[in-house]
Design an enzyme around this catalytic site. Structure first.
Site, PDB file in Angstrom:
ATOM      1  N   ASP A  98      -4.416  -4.475  -1.765  1.00  0.00           N
ATOM      2  CA  ASP A  98      -5.638  -4.118  -1.037  1.00  0.00           C
ATOM      3  C   ASP A  98      -6.821  -4.947  -1.522  1.00  0.00           C
ATOM      4  OD1 ASP A  98      -5.220  -2.119   0.998  1.00  0.00           O
ATOM      5  OD2 ASP A  98      -4.593  -0.770  -0.591  1.00  0.00           O
ATOM      6  N   GLU A 125      -9.574  -1.389  -5.756  1.00  0.00           N
ATOM      7  CA  GLU A 125      -8.763  -2.230  -4.855  1.00  0.00           C
ATOM      8  C   GLU A 125      -9.556  -2.688  -3.637  1.00  0.00           C
ATOM      9  OE1 GLU A 125      -5.278  -0.103  -3.516  1.00  0.00           O
ATOM     10  OE2 GLU A 125      -6.348   1.763  -3.242  1.00  0.00           O
ATOM     11  N   HIS A 180       1.059   5.920   1.043  1.00  0.00           N
ATOM     12  CA  HIS A 180       1.674   5.042   2.050  1.00  0.00           C
ATOM     13  C   HIS A 180       3.079   5.489   2.462  1.00  0.00           C
ATOM     14  CE1 HIS A 180      -1.439   2.037   2.303  1.00  0.00           C
ATOM     15  NE2 HIS A 180      -1.509   1.976   0.992  1.00  0.00           N
ATOM     16  N   GLN A 240      -8.077   4.043  -8.420  1.00  0.00           N
ATOM     17  CA  GLN A 240      -7.724   2.674  -8.022  1.00  0.00           C
ATOM     18  C   GLN A 240      -8.961   1.853  -7.700  1.00  0.00           C
ATOM     19  OE1 GLN A 240      -3.957   3.377  -5.346  1.00  0.00           O
ATOM     20  NE2 GLN A 240      -4.020   1.299  -6.174  1.00  0.00           N
TER      21      GLN A 240
HETATM   22  C1  3PY Z   1      -2.257  -2.211  -3.736  1.00  0.00           C
HETATM   23  O1  3PY Z   1      -1.791  -3.253  -4.208  1.00  0.00           O
HETATM   24  O2  3PY Z   1      -3.131  -2.169  -2.872  1.00  0.00           O
HETATM   25  C2  3PY Z   1      -1.754  -0.937  -4.239  1.00  0.00           C
HETATM   26  O3  3PY Z   1      -2.333   0.067  -3.948  1.00  0.00           O
HETATM   27  C3  3PY Z   1      -0.525  -0.952  -5.092  1.00  0.00           C
HETATM   28  O4  3PY Z   1      -0.158   0.283  -5.519  1.00  0.00           O
HETATM   29 MG    MG Z   2      -3.594  -0.065  -2.289  1.00  0.00          MG
END
Ligand code: 3PY
Ligand code: MG
Length: 250
Positions: free
Chosen positions: A173, A147, A45, A145
């Site tokens: 996310d 998310e 990001h 991740q």
């Molecule tokens: C999120 O909260 O989506 C993230 O990727 C935080 O790093």
């Molecule tokens: Mg994220």
């Protein structure tokens, strides 16, 4: 490389880090001086190119492990991030076991995987080539991740993929994908986070999360989360500046 990052992660040591979103070595240096256990270098990001990320890793040196969140889960970024010496990869938005397996393969040299062989900073520009390639598959941390609601649906298969060292929940996310943007107190979001964490625990995988305050971090640590990223460089700066200015100009 700080090969004990992956060891610490796998041993379940609580590792408190923060997000580096500014491609400015001094910012990383400040966070290292503060004493964070690891840095989450956000090339997803934040406005980072590979040279910006390299400068952060050079600043950290052997003093502080750096995991680089790649902007997309593809070979180009994985090999670049690893060759410049990242201690681990954080892959965003991993939604299936197939995606997880492909990321692991891209992070591991043959025969386990298909990581392409370069000679870069990670290999001490060639002077440490043999030593690095012999150890890399065991020293680079692969962090995925979870998310998205699709990750939630498939989490029990994702955590079974060999080579996945940790799952890092992206609560923003994840909550957004549930139609509850940023509401970490929402019962459905909390349940989703708890389900992911439980699957990780059952599979012997470490679990981590991003949070914006120490108080929230402490709650997750009590629940067994070990890989913590608290706040961001920019947020620390903004809140600190705002507090000072508000005290003078209420
Ligand atoms: C999120 O909260 O989506 C993230 O990727 C935080 O790093
Ligand atoms: Mg994220």
């Amino acid at each position: 490389m700080n090969s004990n990052f992956r060891t610490g992660l796998k041993n379940g040591n609580v590792l408190i880090g923060t997000l580096i979103t500014m491609p400015v070595p001094e910012v990383a240096e400040i966070m290292i001086e503060v004493g964070f256990d690891w840095l989450f270098v956000d090339t997803e990001h934040a406005p980072f190119n590979a040279i910006d990320a390299l400068k952060i890793l050079q600043t950290a040196g052997n003093r502080c492990p750096c995991a680089v969140r790649i902007p997309a889960n593809n070979e180009v970024w994985i090999k670049k991030a690893l060759d410049i010496g990242a201690d681990g990869i954080i892959a965003p938005q991993v939604n299936s076991a197939d995606e997880a397996e492909q990321i692991v393969r891209l992070c591991k040299y043959p025969p386990r995987g298909i990581r392409s062989v370069g000679i870069g900073r990670a290999h001490k520009y060639g002077l440490g080539f043999k030593e690095y390639v012999e150890k890399a598959n065991d020293s680079v941390a692969v962090i995925l991740q979870a998310e998205n609601t699709n990750a939630l649906k498939n989490i029990s298969e994702i955590v079974q993929v060999p080579g996945v060292d940790a799952i890092f929940i992206g609560p923003y996310d994840l909550s957004a994908s549930m139609g509850k943007m940023g509401d970490l107190t929402d019962p459905d979001v909390r349940n989703a986070i708890a389900t992911i964490a439980e699957c990780c625990r059952n599979a012997g995988r470490s679990v981590g999360i991003f949070v914006d305050t120490a108080e929230t971090a402490a709650g997750f640590i009590r629940q067994g989360f070990t890989l913590i990223a608290v706040s961001t460089d920019g947020l620390y700066m903004a809140l600190g500046a705002k507090k000072t200015l508000n005290s003078l100009k209420p």
